[in-house]
Design a protein around this motif. Structure first.
Motif: not given
Length: 688
Positions: A39-41, A104-105
């Protein structure tokens, strides 16, 4: 009633209890971690090399565990995952820290000029693409092999290739074999060429032939004689007929208790975990000494190992396997079989890792725990009245078995009732073999174990990372040497010439902390706490570490393997604790140049190691000059080390182990009716 049955299996993802900070990631946590990263990358085409627990900070855990009482006790610890990621095609490497607590990342870092370890997904991919490569098919045709379903390969790390010296390409080499039928032993039919594979390009980029030495042939023929060991080849009619069953029973159950991954046995308490790299890890080991629970070791694991081969012919010089750092003992773990790998009343722990898609891969029964009788613990017979006092020994066994290509290693942690701790490696499996031309010799660097089959000389080095806390976080290391008194026979200080004494030297810094075993002085080392003095011996309380399996490192200091495996040059290294120094061969060991190893850390600058938070790196191993009897499958070869209390307790800590007797252990006279010739009921008669 027999208790030779499987007991409840502990699986982290199914335990209905709080996850401990040392527990490995569950399958659900692996899925959660991969989802957070994706989701973050979204722009990165991800390959999840490894998803593992990021162990909490040591100072935080010392408070959480109750050892550090200098401030209010920490009761909640953030759950984090360490993720190593490759980008498809480019093979660029990234490290990510994910907070599972906060979902979270936390960080994303590009790691230039490194190659992470090789996974089972990598192995399967290489095996398949090699067999489809036209260059490989042509090589096989020249050897008379037209059916590629008979061809097999063991994908190996490349070490460091002279034509590809850097780490910008993710490379492997494939050691080639064939089988003459299904289930045939491929190591009886080695082929004479090695494909080089680029994992980013997913193709074979080169073929290296192994040229015969001192031979009239330019290429060997492939030996086709079978050398097998599986039951269908040996034949039931050929098995020994005089092997009678031995049945191990514990009718009243086991003596250990398990809560999640915490284990209590006798006076020992510890936790275990599994990770992709080290496999089985021990945490927070303590011993109950009367009313006092005494801390001993914060963490113990097999940090790295290397198997350097002796043959100087190219490409054999690249055969030095770092089985921990290149392949991962966790990833190579066997699922153990009841009644085969472990006997008795067994408790299993499962393990879970990840695949390249970030999905969990479970290994059921990855760790086995059971108890064993271990002969006599102590005995004395009073010759005056004939009274014998015998106490039998029992040990707790916690083990895993790994298969790394041809070799299999049983890795065993033993705990004893007298406070002794032991680590043992049982090396078995199959020899790595190389084909010789009909007129070729092993050139003094191997043993011909069957016609045209050379088993090359090699060594096995195992380096343990031991993080002690002997009665506290700050410890020192004493070197103990025993030597003959320097005075000649007849001297007033040695009148009869029989005198010898010992010398105890505190290792002061990281320079002195680099030591080798010494046969002449029967050298061993003690981990001591100089802040706590034994009331009788007037010496610091401590635990001695010793091994009967130490071997010199025979490769030259400037050789490729010595540059990469500097940890194997010394029996002992002592360094200050550093949470970033976990692996003796470096975190990114694969295709490494040796610039991030314990040898480099210890020599970077001289650091004090007296009464500090220290780490011991202890190396043991064997030099294996193969025997014909090691083929086609090798009987177990043993090596290991022992740590035991040395002026730590007030007396023998096993004095309270109760005596046994034949009524309890059901011993009988062989070939006699059990009701006859019984003799005394107890090994240890009492006057109570």
């Amino acid at each position: 009633m027999s208790t030779n049955k499987e007991m409840k299996t502990a699986t982290a993802s199914t335990l209905n209890q709080h996850v401990h900070p040392f527990d490995q990631l569950t399958g659900d946590e692996i899925i959660q971690t991969a989802a957070i990263v994706r989701q973050a990358k979204p722009e990165v085409d991800l390959v999840f090399n490894t998803i593992t627990l990021k162990e909490p900070n040591k100072q935080v855990m010392l408070s959480y565990l109750g050892w550090d009482t200098s401030k209010p006790r920490i009761t909640k610890v953030e759950r984090e995952a360490l993720v190593v990621i490759l980008e498809k095609v480019t093979m660029k490497c990234y490290e990510a820290i994910v907070s599972l607590t906060h979902n979270t990342l936390k960080s994303w870092t590009y790691m230039p000029d490194v190659q992470p370890m090789l996974t089972m997904d990598d192995m399967f991919e290489v095996e398949e693409l090699v067999l489809k490569d036209e260059k490989v098919i042509q090589e096989c045709r020249e050897l008379g092999i037209t059916d590629m379903s008979c061809v097999f390969n063991d994908p190996w790390a490349i070490a460091r290739h002279v034509s590809h010296p850097g780490r910008e390409k993710r490379l492997m080499q494939a050691l080639m074999y064939m089988r003459t039928c299904e289930e045939d032993n491929q190591y009886a039919h080695p082929l004479d060429f090695v494909p080089i594979i680029d994992l980013g390009l997913k193709k074979v980029i080169a073929i290296e032939r192994i040229k015969p030495r001192d031979s009239k042939y330019s290429r060997p023929t492939i030996p086709l004689q079978q050398h097998n060991f599986l039951p269908e080849f040996v034949g039931e009619e050929n098995y020994r007929k005089d092997v009678k069953p031995i049945i191990i029973q514990q009718p009243q159950g086991v003596s250990f208790t398990v809560k999640g991954n915490e284990i209590d046995w006798q006076k020992w308490n510890l936790r275990i975990s599994m990770n992709y790299r080290e496999g089985l890890v021990l945490h927070n080991i303590s011993y109950q000494d009367g009313p006092e629970k005494r801390p001993l070791f914060y963490r113990i694991s097999l940090s790295e190992m290397v198997v350097p081969y002796a043959d100087t012919n190219t490409p054999h010089h690249r055969k030095h396997a770092f089985d921990v750092g290149e392949y991962g003992l966790g990833l190579c773990t066997n699922s153990l079989q009841l009644g085969c790998d472990c006997l008795g009343s067994i408790y299993y722990f499962d393990a879970v890792f990840n695949d390249h898609n970030g999905q969990p891969v479970e290994i059921p029964s990855a760790v086995c725990m059971h108890e064993e009788d271990y002969g006599i613990l102590m005995k004395h017979t009073d010759y005056r009245n004939g009274r014998a006092h015998t106490i039998r020994s029992r040990r707790l066994v916690i083990s895993q078995i790994v298969t790394v290509a041809n070799y299999d290693y049983g890795l065993y942690y033993y705990f004893y009732q007298d406070g002794t701790f032991e680590y043992e490696v049982k090396a078995t499996g199959e020899l790595n073999t190389h084909v010789l031309a009909e007129d070729e010799s092993a050139a003094g660097m191997g043993t011909i174990v069957a016609p045209q089959i050379n088993a090359q000389y090699h060594q096995h080095f195992f380096t343990m990372r031991i993080d002690p806390m002997i009665d506290g976080q700050n410890n020192s290391v004493q070197q103990v040497d025993t030597y003959t008194l320097p005075y000649p026979t007849g001297h007033p200080k040695n009148p009869f010439g029989n005198g010898f004494t010992s010398d105890y030297t505190i290792l002061k810094d990281t320079k002195e902390g680099q030591q080798n075993a010494c046969y002449e002085t029967q050298r061993f080392w003690k981990i001591v706490n100089t802040d706590r003095i034994h009331p009788y011996s007037k010496t610091p309380v401590g635990w001695k570490i010793s091994s009967g399996h130490t071997a010199p490192f025979f490769a030259k200091d400037d050789s490729l393997v010595a540059e990469r495996a500097g940890f194997a040059k010394k029996t002992l290294w002592v360094t200050p604790y550093d949470e970033n120094q976990m692996f003796a061969g470096g975190f990114y060991c694969n295709q490494s140049g040796g610039d991030d190893t314990v040898e480099v850390w210890a020599n970077r600058e001289v650091q004090d190691i007296q009464q500090k938070d220290i780490v011991l790196w202890y190396t043991f191993g064997i030099t294996h000059l193969p025997r014909v009897e090691d083929f086609p499958i090798m009987p177990v070869e043993y090596c290991g080390f022992t740590i035991k209390p040395c002026n730590f307790f007030i007396a023998n800590p096993a004095l309270d182990v109760p005596p046994t007797n034949k009524k309890i252990n059901h011993s009988v006279l062989a070939h006699e009716n059990s009701s006859k010739g019984e003799g005394p009921k107890s090994c240890c008669s009492t006057k109570l």
